[in-house]
Write an enzyme that holds these catalytic residues in place. Sequence first.
Site, PDB file in Angstrom:
ATOM      1  N   LYS A 144       0.845  -1.203   0.156  1.00  0.00           N
ATOM      2  CA  LYS A 144       0.057   0.012  -0.241  1.00  0.00           C
ATOM      3  C   LYS A 144       0.705   1.296   0.055  1.00  0.00           C
ATOM      4  O   LYS A 144       2.068   1.066  -0.070  1.00  0.00           O
ATOM      5  CB  LYS A 144      -0.831  -0.149   1.187  1.00  0.00           C
ATOM      6  CG  LYS A 144      -2.044  -1.283   1.256  1.00  0.00           C
ATOM      7  CD  LYS A 144      -2.831  -1.324   0.140  1.00  0.00           C
ATOM      8  CE  LYS A 144      -3.627  -2.624  -0.142  1.00  0.00           C
ATOM      9  NZ  LYS A 144      -4.116  -3.417   0.842  1.00  0.00           N
TER      10      LYS A 144
HETATM   11  C1  LIG Z   1     -10.018  -3.741  -0.965  1.00  0.00           C
HETATM   12  C2  LIG Z   1      -9.479  -4.223   0.072  1.00  0.00           C
HETATM   13  N1  LIG Z   1      -9.955  -4.375   1.142  1.00  0.00           N
HETATM   14  C3  LIG Z   1      -9.493  -4.928   2.383  1.00  0.00           C
HETATM   15  C4  LIG Z   1      -8.203  -5.351   2.302  1.00  0.00           C
HETATM   16  C5  LIG Z   1      -7.637  -6.189   3.783  1.00  0.00           C
HETATM   17  O1  LIG Z   1      -6.529  -5.400   4.233  1.00  0.00           O
HETATM   18  P1  LIG Z   1      -5.438  -6.071   5.071  1.00  0.00           P
HETATM   19  O2  LIG Z   1      -4.496  -6.967   4.238  1.00  0.00           O
HETATM   20  O3  LIG Z   1      -4.498  -4.785   5.669  1.00  0.00           O
HETATM   21  O4  LIG Z   1      -6.152  -6.775   6.070  1.00  0.00           O
HETATM   22  C6  LIG Z   1      -7.240  -5.429   1.321  1.00  0.00           C
HETATM   23  C7  LIG Z   1      -6.146  -5.885   1.383  1.00  0.00           C
HETATM   24  O5  LIG Z   1      -5.238  -5.860   0.335  1.00  0.00           O
HETATM   25  C8  LIG Z   1      -7.984  -4.907   0.165  1.00  0.00           C
HETATM   26  O6  LIG Z   1      -7.402  -4.611  -1.153  1.00  0.00           O
END
Ligand SMILES: Cc1ncc(COP(=O)(O)O)c(C=O)c1O
Length: 411
Positions: free
Chosen positions: A204
């Site tokens: 990110k």
């Molecule tokens: C659209 C979206 N929502 C939620 C998440 C979940 O985030 P995390 O990996 O920090 O748990 C991601 C992860 O890449 C994502 O791309």
Amino acid sequence: MSASPTKLETLAIHGGKPVRGKLLPYGRQSLDDADVQAVVEVLKSDWLTTGPKIGEFEERFAAWVGARHAVSFSSGTAALHGAAFAAGLGPGDEAITTPLTFCATANCILYQGATPVFADVSPDTLNLDPGEVSRKLSPRTKAIIAVDYAGHPAALDELGQLAKAQGQGALLIEDACHALGAEYKGKRAGSIADMTVFSFHPVKHLTTGEGGMVATNDARLAETLRRFRNHGISSEARQRQESGQWFYEMVLLGFNYRLTDIACALGLSQLERLAANLARRREIAAQYAEAFRDLAAGDLPAIVLPAVRDGIDPAWHLYPVRLKLERLAVGRGEIFRALRAENIGVNVHYIPVHQHPYYREHFKSKCKEGYPVAEDAYERLISLPMFHAMTGQDVEDAVQAVRKVVGHYSR
Ligand SMILES: Cc1ncc(COP(=O)(O)O)c(C=O)c1O
């Protein structure tokens, strides 16, 4: 950079020389000495977790996105769970979301025992289509969870109005895990929806290793989110230590979803470079658009570039192109493998959530209708490398490989 595609060059997948010697990933973090120093300082301090860096990171983050409050979580997924809880989702409730996302977006609805209702996406942005959402609204709809796909904000005004118009008033949750820094009609993601969720995973715009945040302008939602991420307890350990008290109460069923001070120190340090990281991603997106202009133009384009609507400045977490399969002699799988053989780390975002075995098994009857736009996009999507530390040479290599492979298979 945009030399015309040549069919004469042998593809690496057919034994030719790859465009580059080492794999270019589709995304990766970049850390500098200041980041390392910030983390080391916390490691030498009194508080590894529940300490002062948490509030500091939350305040600075909230100010950056233009929200009144920001509550940190141990991941974007945990932050989504917190938002689903704070929205009051429970058994018998429905939340409308997009099928074209990472499964965590829909899973947070299931964590609360509520029912995910998918609505199809718009053909240009691949974000939730408000017309489809309005068809799926029911008296049980308690939340709309929109994703800012690839970093392009969803139709937040329209979706917010649909949520408000619900009988009891549903909440708009924006999954901006792709969209830190994206602008919607002059406002940053985080300052618009009832709650906006971010992820700090290494691919990110800003990373804390694992980590997440919910931004909101609503003090009551922020309070609920704070309790939820701390077992549902009404005070935090440091507050108790500082005030010399031992008493606390658990007032709701929460989790340990806390982000550590170690991670928050890294986040604070990374925040310093966020604007520069965003600018670099925007520069790369512009370079791709320019380099692929001819491939995406005319009556018979070979690829479709990501759309940008008026009033939007995307954050470009991803650069997903759609293959015009009608123009190509092979499918997405072959193009993907050929690009990998050129050492370009392409990826696919996403397998539509309702097509995963778990969802097929548990929501069979609800998914019969299909989501033609999302399903068609999935067959064609390929994400090109996109991260702020990409060098000019990296961008050129990705462009050259796409032109080589697409040129080879065009008909
Ligand atoms: C659209 C979206 N929502 C939620 C998440 C979940 O985030 P995390 O990996 O920090 O748990 C991601 C992860 O890449 C994502 O791309």
